[in-house]
Write a protein that holds these residues in place. Sequence first.
Motif, mmCIF file in Angstrom:
data_model
loop_
_atom_site.group_PDB
_atom_site.id
_atom_site.type_symbol
_atom_site.label_atom_id
_atom_site.label_comp_id
_atom_site.label_asym_id
_atom_site.label_seq_id
_atom_site.Cartn_x
_atom_site.Cartn_y
_atom_site.Cartn_z
ATOM 1 N N GLY A 112 4.564 -2.320 -5.533
ATOM 2 C CA GLY A 112 3.467 -2.234 -4.570
ATOM 3 C C GLY A 112 2.218 -2.942 -5.053
ATOM 4 O O GLY A 112 1.580 -3.698 -4.302
ATOM 5 N N VAL A 113 1.839 -2.728 -6.307
ATOM 6 C CA VAL A 113 0.644 -3.369 -6.856
ATOM 7 C C VAL A 113 0.820 -4.889 -6.900
ATOM 8 O O VAL A 113 -0.098 -5.643 -6.547
ATOM 9 N N LYS B 52 3.979 1.554 -1.050
ATOM 10 C CA LYS B 52 4.682 1.688 -2.331
ATOM 11 C C LYS B 52 3.737 2.145 -3.436
ATOM 12 O O LYS B 52 4.115 2.959 -4.278
ATOM 13 N N ALA B 53 2.525 1.614 -3.442
ATOM 14 C CA ALA B 53 1.600 1.903 -4.539
ATOM 15 C C ALA B 53 0.859 3.229 -4.368
ATOM 16 O O ALA B 53 0.609 3.921 -5.349
ATOM 17 N N PHE B 54 0.517 3.581 -3.127
ATOM 18 C CA PHE B 54 -0.396 4.705 -2.935
ATOM 19 C C PHE B 54 0.101 5.799 -1.994
ATOM 20 O O PHE B 54 -0.569 6.821 -1.839
ATOM 21 N N GLN B 55 1.240 5.596 -1.362
ATOM 22 C CA GLN B 55 1.799 6.612 -0.469
ATOM 23 C C GLN B 55 3.279 6.806 -0.785
ATOM 24 O O GLN B 55 4.144 6.615 0.060
ATOM 25 N N TYR B 56 3.530 7.215 -2.001
ATOM 26 C CA TYR B 56 4.904 7.299 -2.503
ATOM 27 C C TYR B 56 5.778 8.214 -1.648
ATOM 28 O O TYR B 56 6.914 7.863 -1.325
ATOM 29 N N PHE C 203 5.677 1.818 -7.741
ATOM 30 C CA PHE C 203 4.244 1.574 -7.860
ATOM 31 C C PHE C 203 3.982 0.136 -8.308
ATOM 32 O O PHE C 203 3.128 -0.557 -7.747
ATOM 33 N N PHE C 204 4.717 -0.321 -9.312
ATOM 34 C CA PHE C 204 4.566 -1.680 -9.827
ATOM 35 C C PHE C 204 4.812 -2.718 -8.734
ATOM 36 O O PHE C 204 4.028 -3.662 -8.572
ATOM 37 N N LYS D 184 9.539 6.063 -9.879
ATOM 38 C CA LYS D 184 8.252 6.005 -9.192
ATOM 39 C C LYS D 184 7.396 4.885 -9.789
ATOM 40 O O LYS D 184 6.682 4.191 -9.060
ATOM 41 N N GLY D 185 7.495 4.687 -11.081
ATOM 42 C CA GLY D 185 6.748 3.622 -11.741
ATOM 43 C C GLY D 185 7.125 2.242 -11.241
ATOM 44 O O GLY D 185 6.261 1.382 -11.047
ATOM 45 N N TRP E 278 0.837 -1.204 0.000
ATOM 46 C CA TRP E 278 0.000 0.000 0.000
ATOM 47 C C TRP E 278 0.868 1.250 0.000
ATOM 48 O O TRP E 278 0.609 2.200 -0.730
#
Length: 117
Positions: free
Chosen positions: A49-50, A23-27, A46-47, A42-43, A21
């Motif tokens: 984290g997802v 990693k994906a939504f609270q960078y 995010f990846f 950042k990508g 969470w």
Amino acid sequence: MNIALWIVQGILGVGFIFSGWMKAFQYEKAKKSWPWVNEVSKGLVFFIGVVELLGVLGIIVPQAANIAPGLTPIAAIGLAVIVLLGAIFHIWRKEYKEIGVNIVFLALAVLVVIGRM
């Protein structure tokens, strides 16, 4: 054994929900918590984290719903690979203190793989 595996799956789930969470939504929070986040895109963060969040679904839902429970060990293998790659990344960056968490989560994921196969 089944209860022990559910406990391990729960521990993995909580740990990966937290890290995935963030990693994906609270960078921005992830950047402050983990120095490595500042040095990768950042990508990618995010990846990761997802994928961790999807892995949590995979280790819980199929087994709990008894619908394609064979997906649970496959998801655990995926999470183990993520953790192993993370440990290698930390070794490469000489962040040896960070590897302990990776080893624990790797062991837990491997336990789920073995126990659920």
